[in-house]
Design an enzyme around this catalytic site. Sequence first.
Site, short mmCIF file in Angstrom:
data_model
loop_
_atom_site.label_atom_id
_atom_site.label_comp_id
_atom_site.label_asym_id
_atom_site.label_seq_id
_atom_site.Cartn_x
_atom_site.Cartn_y
_atom_site.Cartn_z
N LYS A 212 -6.62 7.69 17.48
CA LYS A 212 -7.41 8.87 18.00
C LYS A 212 -8.22 8.40 18.98
O LYS A 212 -8.61 9.04 19.97
CB LYS A 212 -8.09 9.43 16.77
CG LYS A 212 -8.93 10.34 16.75
CD LYS A 212 -9.61 10.85 15.33
CE LYS A 212 -10.71 11.65 16.00
NZ LYS A 212 -11.65 11.96 14.65
N GLU A 218 -7.05 -3.53 17.53
CA GLU A 218 -5.68 -4.07 16.89
C GLU A 218 -4.84 -3.25 17.40
O GLU A 218 -3.73 -3.90 17.95
CB GLU A 218 -5.53 -3.86 15.44
CG GLU A 218 -6.62 -4.70 14.58
CD GLU A 218 -8.08 -3.86 14.32
OE1 GLU A 218 -8.50 -3.05 15.16
OE2 GLU A 218 -8.81 -4.56 13.42
N GLY A 273 -9.42 10.35 10.97
CA GLY A 273 -8.66 9.43 11.02
C GLY A 273 -7.58 9.39 9.64
O GLY A 273 -6.63 9.56 9.87
N ARG A 274 -8.61 9.43 8.68
CA ARG A 274 -7.98 9.26 7.27
C ARG A 274 -7.32 10.55 6.74
O ARG A 274 -6.66 10.62 5.63
CB ARG A 274 -8.78 8.65 6.41
CG ARG A 274 -10.11 9.34 6.05
CD ARG A 274 -11.15 8.15 5.55
NE ARG A 274 -12.50 8.82 5.60
CZ ARG A 274 -13.32 8.40 6.56
NH1 ARG A 274 -12.98 7.68 7.53
NH2 ARG A 274 -14.52 9.03 6.60
N GLU A 359 -13.32 4.70 2.32
CA GLU A 359 -13.81 4.97 3.66
C GLU A 359 -14.48 6.41 3.81
O GLU A 359 -15.65 6.57 4.48
CB GLU A 359 -12.91 4.90 4.83
CG GLU A 359 -13.33 4.55 5.88
CD GLU A 359 -12.41 4.40 7.26
OE1 GLU A 359 -11.65 5.37 7.62
OE2 GLU A 359 -12.25 3.02 7.76
N HIS A 390 2.50 -5.88 -16.12
CA HIS A 390 2.62 -7.32 -16.27
C HIS A 390 1.85 -8.14 -15.31
O HIS A 390 1.88 -9.08 -15.08
CB HIS A 390 4.21 -7.61 -15.98
CG HIS A 390 5.05 -7.00 -16.76
ND1 HIS A 390 5.33 -7.54 -18.25
CD2 HIS A 390 5.83 -5.76 -16.82
CE1 HIS A 390 6.40 -6.67 -18.73
NE2 HIS A 390 6.72 -5.35 -18.04
N LYS A 518 -16.86 -4.57 13.82
CA LYS A 518 -16.33 -4.60 15.06
C LYS A 518 -17.08 -5.14 16.08
O LYS A 518 -16.64 -5.94 16.64
CB LYS A 518 -15.77 -3.09 15.56
CG LYS A 518 -14.68 -2.44 14.51
CD LYS A 518 -14.69 -0.99 15.17
CE LYS A 518 -13.65 -0.12 14.41
NZ LYS A 518 -13.60 1.14 14.78
O1 F6P Z 1 -11.38 1.96 10.43
C1 F6P Z 1 -12.27 2.71 11.10
C2 F6P Z 1 -11.44 3.67 11.83
O2 F6P Z 1 -12.00 4.23 12.84
C3 F6P Z 1 -10.56 4.67 10.79
O3 F6P Z 1 -11.31 5.90 10.36
C4 F6P Z 1 -9.24 5.06 11.50
O4 F6P Z 1 -8.32 5.84 10.68
C5 F6P Z 1 -8.94 3.70 12.13
O5 F6P Z 1 -10.45 2.96 12.58
C6 F6P Z 1 -8.01 4.05 13.33
O6 F6P Z 1 -8.74 4.57 14.57
P1 F6P Z 1 -7.94 5.16 15.45
O7 F6P Z 1 -7.03 6.07 15.33
O8 F6P Z 1 -9.18 5.47 16.51
O9 F6P Z 1 -7.37 3.69 16.53
#
Ligand code: F6P
Length: 554
Positions: A212, A218, A273-274, A359, A390, A518
């Site tokens: 987004k 990452e 995002g979630r 979150e 188990h 971050k």
């Molecule tokens: O973990 C924080 C966060 O902003 C989440 O809310 C989101 O889903 C994820 O990082 C990935 O964000 P993006 O889609 O902006 O890469």
Amino acid sequence: MAHFLNPVDITALPAWPALHAQRQAMQHFNLREAFASDAQRFERYSLESCGLFLDYSKNLIDEQSLALLLQLAEQAGLSQAIGALFEGAEVNASERRPALHTALRRPVGQPLYLQGKDLMPQVHQVLQQMTELVARIHNGLWRGYSEQAITDVVNIGIGGSFLGPQLVSEALQPFNQKGVHCHYLANIDGSEFREVTAQLNAATTLFIVSSKSFSTLETLKNAEAARAWYFAQGGSESGLHRHFVAVTSHPQAAIDFGMRAENIFPLWDWVGGRYSLWSAIGLPIALTIGMSNFKELLAGAYCMDQHFLQAPLARNMPVLLALLGLWYGSFWGAQSHAILPYDYYLRNFTDHLQQLDMESNGKSVRQDGSPLHTPSGPVIWGGVGCNGQHAYHQLLHQGTPLIPADFIVPVVSHQPLADHHQWLYANCLSQSQALMHGKTLAEAAAELRAQGLDEQDVQRLAPHKVIPGNRPSNTLILERVSPRRLGALIALYEHKVYAQSVLWGINAFDQWGVELGKQLGRQVYQHLQGQDSGQPLDASTAGLVSFFRNRHRG
Ligand code: F6P
């Protein structure tokens, strides 16, 4: 909306002290006795909607406690807040945004105005853009740099840009359409990158950079590594745009990366995002199961949206789950909640709910910045049954904490094998039964005597065999794991989380807690590289940095 800027304090509502008194009155409430004394308990505390059946009879509730919980919801303005969510109120007050994931599953012909503008044409335009990409890939018309058809898709994304798509595309594998294989790259870990790309041919692989913000470390590092890998495998500069597409609300950053504008799928700041798997973030889902199944997923979620909007609170599945969670967290000391799907295809469900719930509701101030005086979201954990039986169910049965659990199971298996599914279903039911029923000292002793143990051994062993019981659970049954039912199931939990956030007066749609990690991550990285970040490190972190610098080779 004033409601979100000035949330009510539930502890000041009339129902709150009444619930405290009720909790005291239920000190000796016993589920076994409750079932024995009420033949209608199962009918009374169960309901069905959108193809999901919820049995909540194995909870520590009676008519009075449920009535008070519902009064609390009414007094907190939950009914109005549900309407406000769908209408686009600024439920995310800290970021001054609505949260309109429900718009993503709204059918054609139902406009939704935000600041005077109908959002729906853009939503359906993106669905059309997705339809075209999926059709071109499935029909072998989307060609890579060497004119070969695409066989593999790698979704590069993390958090909500990973967990939802992975859950759904893997859960709906039996609906796989054209044999396009989806892979996921989330973590910043060379091992993950190497293992995923080792299976791939650059000429037939499409990368979806799903972010987004298009600024997530990452994701950007993995996207850069994927681009370098593509060139190292012989990919041409002119063919790059055939192998990289993006889903983002920052298209210019994707263009700067090397994508073509027509291969960028927009996302809007009113989708968290979630909560984004219903948008173009769901491209890997659509590529796996096809667009018509993707639309079935949306239809299932829409059905749950309508239920959440229209059902009275007392017959409203997300609301009931929310109130039960609050009841255990605030009045019974529960700090965690287990999610236990009994189905291989739902194996990633708990992971998705961890982000969705923790979150969203892992907050300790309210929408107006004032401290929250009650526990908010619990730790969400669990995993697929029977494996958990188990491993960690021992703690559920005999550990000291009270841990409410949700059992989730389909009636029909996609892969019937002998009587496996009957056993799986039986185990699911018997676990909730064991949690509720338990075993008394007298029962344990009688069992040991029946086995022929002498009295000394009976007395020695019986206390270890006592299962306290009276442990609450919900059971959710789906006819089978289908796009429609799964859509409804995920939406059910989205709305449960929202309903709880309203009760607590917190913002379910921001995540400021993630930011500090971050920021500090960047500083520590500079120290690892031998650079001065301008920020001194504490002794522990400095020592750990030195350890790395002294030992790290390559
Ligand atoms: O973990 C924080 C966060 O902003 C989440 O809310 C989101 O889903 C994820 O990082 C990935 O964000 P993006 O889609 O902006 O890469």
